[in-house]
Design a protein around this motif. Structure first.
Motif, PDB file in Angstrom:
ATOM      1  N   LEU A 113      -0.196 -11.918  -3.660  1.00 16.66           N
ATOM      2  CA  LEU A 113      -0.698 -10.546  -3.471  1.00 16.66           C
ATOM      3  C   LEU A 113      -1.808 -10.234  -4.463  1.00 16.66           C
ATOM      4  O   LEU A 113      -2.681  -9.427  -4.201  1.00 16.66           O
ATOM      5  CB  LEU A 113       0.441  -9.530  -3.639  1.00 16.66           C
ATOM      6  CG  LEU A 113       1.486  -9.528  -2.528  1.00 16.66           C
ATOM      7  CD1 LEU A 113       2.672  -8.642  -2.901  1.00 16.66           C
ATOM      8  CD2 LEU A 113       0.878  -9.051  -1.218  1.00 16.66           C
ATOM      9  N   ARG A 160       4.273 -18.907   3.897  1.00 13.73           N
ATOM     10  CA  ARG A 160       4.881 -17.584   4.090  1.00 13.73           C
ATOM     11  C   ARG A 160       6.037 -17.606   5.080  1.00 13.73           C
ATOM     12  O   ARG A 160       6.914 -16.764   5.036  1.00 13.73           O
ATOM     13  CB  ARG A 160       3.828 -16.606   4.601  1.00 13.73           C
ATOM     14  CG  ARG A 160       2.811 -16.278   3.551  1.00 13.73           C
ATOM     15  CD  ARG A 160       2.003 -15.125   4.022  1.00 13.73           C
ATOM     16  NE  ARG A 160       0.726 -15.081   3.364  1.00 13.73           N
ATOM     17  CZ  ARG A 160      -0.307 -14.431   3.849  1.00 13.73           C
ATOM     18  NH1 ARG A 160      -0.199 -13.782   4.981  1.00 13.73           N
ATOM     19  NH2 ARG A 160      -1.434 -14.411   3.194  1.00 13.73           N
ATOM     20  N   ARG A 170       1.422  -4.274   2.115  1.00 12.66           N
ATOM     21  CA  ARG A 170       1.746  -5.263   1.092  1.00 12.66           C
ATOM     22  C   ARG A 170       2.877  -6.172   1.587  1.00 12.66           C
ATOM     23  O   ARG A 170       2.823  -7.388   1.449  1.00 12.66           O
ATOM     24  CB  ARG A 170       2.168  -4.513  -0.179  1.00 12.66           C
ATOM     25  CG  ARG A 170       2.021  -5.263  -1.442  1.00 12.66           C
ATOM     26  CD  ARG A 170       1.783  -4.329  -2.639  1.00 12.66           C
ATOM     27  NE  ARG A 170       2.457  -3.059  -2.569  1.00 12.66           N
ATOM     28  CZ  ARG A 170       3.647  -2.798  -3.128  1.00 12.66           C
ATOM     29  NH1 ARG A 170       4.274  -3.717  -3.793  1.00 12.66           N
ATOM     30  NH2 ARG A 170       4.179  -1.607  -3.022  1.00 12.66           N
ATOM     31  N   LEU A 221       3.729  -6.735   4.718  1.00  9.93           N
ATOM     32  CA  LEU A 221       3.273  -7.545   5.850  1.00  9.93           C
ATOM     33  C   LEU A 221       2.454  -8.741   5.375  1.00  9.93           C
ATOM     34  O   LEU A 221       2.472  -9.799   5.991  1.00  9.93           O
ATOM     35  CB  LEU A 221       2.442  -6.693   6.818  1.00  9.93           C
ATOM     36  CG  LEU A 221       3.245  -5.752   7.709  1.00  9.93           C
ATOM     37  CD1 LEU A 221       2.311  -4.979   8.622  1.00  9.93           C
ATOM     38  CD2 LEU A 221       4.275  -6.506   8.547  1.00  9.93           C
ATOM     39  N   LYS A 222       1.745  -8.560   4.244  1.00  9.41           N
ATOM     40  CA  LYS A 222       0.901  -9.635   3.732  1.00  9.41           C
ATOM     41  C   LYS A 222       1.698 -10.865   3.338  1.00  9.41           C
ATOM     42  O   LYS A 222       1.162 -11.964   3.325  1.00  9.41           O
ATOM     43  CB  LYS A 222       0.136  -9.148   2.498  1.00  9.41           C
ATOM     44  CG  LYS A 222      -1.227  -8.595   2.840  1.00  9.41           C
ATOM     45  CD  LYS A 222      -2.008  -8.341   1.585  1.00  9.41           C
ATOM     46  CE  LYS A 222      -3.250  -7.560   1.880  1.00  9.41           C
ATOM     47  NZ  LYS A 222      -3.755  -6.896   0.680  1.00  9.41           N
ATOM     48  N   ILE A 223       2.961 -10.693   2.968  1.00  4.70           N
ATOM     49  CA  ILE A 223       3.731 -11.873   2.570  1.00  4.70           C
ATOM     50  C   ILE A 223       4.503 -12.459   3.745  1.00  4.70           C
ATOM     51  O   ILE A 223       5.217 -13.432   3.597  1.00  4.70           O
ATOM     52  CB  ILE A 223       4.664 -11.587   1.386  1.00  4.70           C
ATOM     53  CG1 ILE A 223       5.697 -10.550   1.782  1.00  4.70           C
ATOM     54  CG2 ILE A 223       3.899 -11.135   0.167  1.00  4.70           C
ATOM     55  CD1 ILE A 223       6.960 -10.715   1.001  1.00  4.70           C
TER      56      ILE A 223
END
Lengths: 296, 250
Positions: free
Chosen positions: A53, A74, B90, B92-94
């Motif tokens: 992130l 992921r 945030r 969803l990004k992982i």
């Protein structure tokens, strides 16, 4: 043992503040690691960098041998992040199913509802759940893809005692199946009971790293505790041999020392006004306090 | 693109639709209000002509545009803001969900919603008010409003880049209502002063309506309107991606 997570000389600098300072850390597959540290120590920044992130200012991060931004990586991880609410306008079951659709080999909906203790909330709107229930829903979402590495950032905040117990039972069961778990928590007793390894971070640096037992014994964790009479003062206690710290709560006093045997003799010889004397090794909490104080 | 990604994109799209239909604000501003206004004003002013076009069909186009613009303004922008401020993006990004799938599902869902509004309004106008237009006019007007209406997603995105979802709601509502009135969606701009007409002509709301009104009168696709809408889209997209980049650069 293969490393699930590998950080090499990782730094993160915000403007002129170093949030993480040249951190090197390797986490083996199948271990449960607790990252501890005071607020602003760099725990969440570290976790964010492992998850991709945030980009590290310096150094390299490897997650499951690859880049954390890679979709194939992921697919094998899951996380409960801080300050993430639930999705509006969807029911609990619908939210979980949405997340299940993202992964190659998702876990069953019924299983996820069971381990998050949300079976009877399945058809409720996610936004109508209580704070603790929302955390549990986030736990179910973190597990949706049957992850090999699970990140839990302050997971139990807002959960009641029963949910918390079930939560840690599930986490232990996951660890038993060889999953790697990285957690940060403010509840040190939780870290103590669940983690194989504890990494203490302060000012972006690792200041201690070991099993909970090692961390406790390496620090000045031994102490004498008693209920003090009115004549006992902090100054008088500090004059005793080997005393490193004195802590009061009401009339109860904790006197820390490297050598509690010598301390108790001195206390008796000098005729301190004492009741209910105990000699003990401090818990993780005390070890943690001591470590952070030393580092500062 | 593999199977999981396809499945995830479709699931994401379905979830967006479900969330929109369940949103009370969407139902009020994009369904109830346009229908209500249409019946109210077409009954009051019906029979008259505006720019050579029957008022009832003219106003049907206005209200269809109004409903579609509302869907982008009140529902889409606020959801975007919420999802950003409440950490959803945030999270969803992982996940393995690619960011393009997130964007595609938002656009796809909005396209379905907008199409639904067009079809609903046209059915209501055709059956409820016996508007009789050639099939080609129904189709061209519908297609224009549907495709042209998507440009308001760009404006919705700009509002959605604000983190404070409550502010987005209030400001979005003011701009939505203001632009709808000034752009002649509530009342034809021929009833306004010439200065107000000049202002209206620069607004995207007027341009969306005008494209449909023009086709009602037998006109072809108005390329000036297309150009103006396209310019708005570019400006809003550049602005919002600049703002979002800035917010993320920590």
């Amino acid at each position: 043992m293969k490393a699930a997570i590998q950080l090499n000389g990782v730094s993160k600098i915000y403007k002129d503040k170093k949030a993480v300072d040249n951190l090197t850390l390797s986490i083996a597959e199948g271990t449960v690691v607790a990252l501890l540290g005071p607020n602003g120590a760099g725990k969440t920044t570290t976790v964010s960098m492992i998850l991709g992130l945030h980009k590290p200012t310096k150094g390299t991060v490897k997650l499951l041998g690859g880049d954390p931004g890679d979709a194939r990586v992921r697919d094998r991880i899951g996380a409960m992040l801080q300050d993430v609410s639930v999705i509006e306008g969807l029911k609990v079951g619908e939210s979980i199913n949405l997340f299940r659709s993202y992964y190659e080999r998702p876990l069953d909906l019924d299983y996820l509802l069971k381990v998050s203790n949300l079976e009877s909330e399945k058809n409720k709107m996610a936004s109508s759940l209580s704070g603790g229930q929302q955390r549990r829903l986030n736990f179910a979402l973190a597990l949706a893809g049957d992850p090999e590495v699970i990140f839990l950032d302050e997971p139990t905040v807002g959960m009641d005692v029963t949910s918390r117990q079930l939560f840690w039972e599930t986490v232990r069961a996951m660890a038993g199946k060889g999953r790697t778990i990285v957690l940060t928590t403010h509840y040190l007793d939780e870290a103590d009971s669940v983690a194989d390894r504890i990494v203490v971070i302060n000012n972006g640096k690792i200041i201690a790293d070991g099993t909970p037992g090692e961390i406790k014994s390496e620090t000045t964790g031994r102490m004498v505790t008693f209920v003090a009479g009115p004549t006992v003062t902090t100054d008088a206690l500090h004059r005793l041999p080997g005393v490193t710290d004195v802590e009061w709560s009401g009339r109860q006093v904790k006197v820390f020392s490297n050598d509690t045997d010598a301390l108790i003799k001195a206390l008796v010889l000098e005729n301190f006004d004492m009741r209910d004397i105990e000699i003990s090794t401090g818990g993780l909490e005390d070890a943690f306090q001591a470590l952070v104080q030393q580092a500062n | 693109m593999n199977q999981t990604m396809l499945r995830a994109t479709i699931a994401q799209c379905k979830a967006e639709l479900l969330r929109t239909i369940r949103n009370r604000r969407f139902v009020i501003f994009s369904v109830i209000m346009p229908v209500l206004f249409f019946f109210l004003f077409s009954s009051a002013v019906g029979g008259e002509k505006v720019e050579g076009v029957d008022f009832t069909s003219y106003y049907l186009m206005s209200m269809t545009c109004y409903g579609i613009i509302g869907a982008s303004f009140t529902t889409f922008s606020q959801r975007l803001s919420r999802e950003r401020s409440q950490g959803w993006i945030r999270l969803l990004k992982i996940t393995p969900l690619p960011s393009w799938a997130y964007i595609v599902s938002k656009i796809g869902a909005q396209a379905v919603i907008n199409l639904f509004i067009v079809v609903m309004m046209f059915l209501i106008g055709g059956i409820g008010k016996h508007i009789d237009l050639p099939v080609s006019t129904w189709l061209s007007c519908g297609a224009w409003i549907w495709v042209g209406g998507m440009s308001f997603m760009a404006l919705g995105t700009l509002f959605g880049s604000m983190r404070n979802a409550d502010a987005v709601q209030v400001i979005g509502m003011i701009v939505y209502m203001g632009m709808s009135v000034l752009g002649g969606l509530w009342m034809p701009i021929s009833t306004m002063s010439s200065t107000m007409q000049d202002i209206a002509k620069a607004l995207p709301t007027y341009r969306l309506g005008q494209g449909a009104w023009n086709m009602l009168g037998g006109g072809a696709l108005d390329w000036t309107g297309v150009g103006i809408l396209a310019a708005y889209v570019i400006v809003f997209m550049v602005l919002s991606s600049y703002i979002m980049k800035k917010q993320e650069a920590v």
